[in-house]
Scaffold this motif. Structure first.
Motif: not given
Length: 495
Positions: A290-295
């Motif tokens: 999730s962090l990878y996709g958003q960041a």
């Protein structure tokens, strides 16, 4: 112990339904915030350390209190403690929804975690008290499925609620679920006779030691603590000392918080070890993806929730099939296969990550494999443990399972965040949590992605170690006549 036999309750599936609503509320609150965290961090202007504690505060308190509430449940009764936990959890959910600052939200999440601990500890034990042996295996399987689905669907619901109502929308969704759980539980969970076990004293020393021990472990691993304390090794050293003292105290107690005799059964000890390893290997993946996709890719919270949906689908498919597979294969075979699938999924996810974002769709098949591994592991491991434990120790046995599972969640989350943000500046770390890392340049993005890859590979290696643990399980299959595990045979597998 406040329990009833299955034969005295004519509608056990009503109890299952009520307990399932409570499980859904707890796990939605736990996992739904992973995709909403960047939005929370931006709107409350939370630092990197505060963002971490918004997640870990809940998990730490839940983990620290599960053992305590498991023992209390065996002493004062499961129903009253379960209901008190639901009420506390629901009130805290309302406080989370109203939080004006990061500090307020962290405090409310801590209270919410305390309520969740009472719910998690008593859920499986109440089912075991309510269902007759010939349907207990099926009930536990469906209970594991509900928990898994709520946990892995939580990010999608959290993302959708955040997109529609802001980050407070997640708690607005959980609040009525909690209220329904309270009403349903009061109505259908039966009162039971008081038993002699209630005369056993509560191990206050063990409760304090276990709580302080788990807190020290988390403080030693949590990002931001080293800059605050500047002596993180002191927390690690204290953890070792406290662990030794805790074990010694429990051995010498007549009525300990942790029934050490449970670990003398080789089957129980191996199942508990596998539960811990599985939790460490798999839990942080949803957060990291999730962090990878958003960041890195700049996707929205609702898109991040959709991104991790293959985990939910895989979990439902495998957990639903696990009950039938238990009629043909031993728990050793099923859990080892599940752990191997976890390793394959983790390796694949790590290989698919790219500093330029790459194709997020390429991660989906490996997320699905990871979900299948998780679903295939849970049902046989939970059933074996609960049916092996003595009836008057199921509360603490389930408490041990839940505690070790949550310790795994804590370690997985803390270590993943530590290493995923290692080497980043304070501004870059805050941007990673806030979903705006791309604005700081390719250098910081590449460092973050490389770190996440390393974490993924490390978790895959942990899952491979878990395969070895599962292969050491006693070789027992499910009794095809009663559709459950043979508790007597399992009890004979003592060291």
């Amino acid at each position: 112990m406040n329990s009833v036999t299955a034969q005295s309750h004519p509608r056990p599936w009503q109890v299952f339904a009520a307990l399932s609503v409570g499980v859904v509320a707890v796990f939605l609150s736990l996992s739904g915030l992973t995709v909403a965290l960047p939005t929370v961090a931006r709107e409350l202007d939370a630092s990197g350390a505060q963002s971490t504690w918004i997640l870990l505060g809940y998990m730490l308190v839940t983990t620290a209190l599960i053992l305590v509430f498991g023992r209390l449940a065996d002493i004062i009764g499961r129903r009253p403690l379960y209901l008190a936990g639901l009420v506390t959890f629901t009130v805290a959910t309302g406080l989370c929804m109203l939080a004006p600052s990061a500090g307020w939200l962290i405090a409310a999440r801590v209270l919410q975690g305390a309520g969740a601990a009472a719910v998690v500890t008593n859920n499986t034990a109440l089912l075991t008290d309510t269902f007759p042996p010939h349907t207990l295996g099926r009930a536990l399987g469906w209970n594991a499925t509900v928990a898994a689905v709520a946990q892995v669907v939580g990010p999608l619901i959290g993302g959708a609620a955040t997109a529609a109502l802001g980050w407070r929308g997640l708690f607005a969704v959980v609040l009525p679920v909690g209220l329904v759980a309270i009403a349903a539980s009061i109505w259908v969970i039966p009162r039971g006779p008081r038993k002699a076990v209630q005369r056993e004293p509560f191990d206050m020393a063990g409760a304090v030691l276990s709580t302080v021990l788990l807190t020290a472990v988390v403080l030693a691993l949590t990002p931001g603590v080293s800059s605050l304390w500047r002596l993180p090794w002191a927390c690690g050293g204290a953890s070792v000392v406290l662990a030794v003292v805790f074990v010694v105290v429990q051995i010498r107690r007549t009525h300990p918080l942790v029934d050490v005799s449970l670990f003398r059964n080789r089957g129980i000890a191996l199942v508990l070890a596998a539960v811990l390893v599985n939790a460490v290997a798999t839990y942080a993946v949803t957060l990291l993806v999730s962090l990878y996709g958003q960041a890195v890719n700049g996707i929205s919270a609702v898109a991040a929730g959709a991104l991790v949906m293959p985990v939910a689908i895989g979990t439902v498919v495998a957990a639903s099939a696990a009950g039938s597979l238990m009629l043909r294969f031993s728990s050793r075979t099923l859990t080892a296969t599940g752990m191997a699938l976890n390793a394959v999924g983790l390796f694949g996810i790590a290989l698919m990550l790219s500093p330029d974002g790459g194709s997020l769709a390429a991660i989906a098949p490996f997320l699905f494999v990871l979900g299948c591994g998780t679903g295939l592991f849970m049902t046989p491991s939970t059933s074996a443990l609960m049916l092996t434990a003595p009836a008057d120790r199921r509360g603490i046995a389930n408490g041990l399972r839940s505690t070790l599972q949550n310790v795994g969640y804590l370690l997985s989350t803390a270590l993943a965040l530590v290493f995923a943000t290692a080497g980043l500046s304070a501004a870059a770390r805050q941007a990673a949590y806030g979903g705006t890392l791309g604005a700081l340049g390719s250098g910081e993005v590449s460092r973050f992605v490389d770190n996440v890859r390393i974490v993924g590979i490390a978790l895959a290696l942990v899952a491979l170690a878990g395969v070895a643990v599962c292969l050491a399980f006693p070789h027992r299959k499910v009794n095809a006549t009663v559709h459950t595990l043979e508790p007597v045979e399992l009890l004979e597998e003592s060291a």
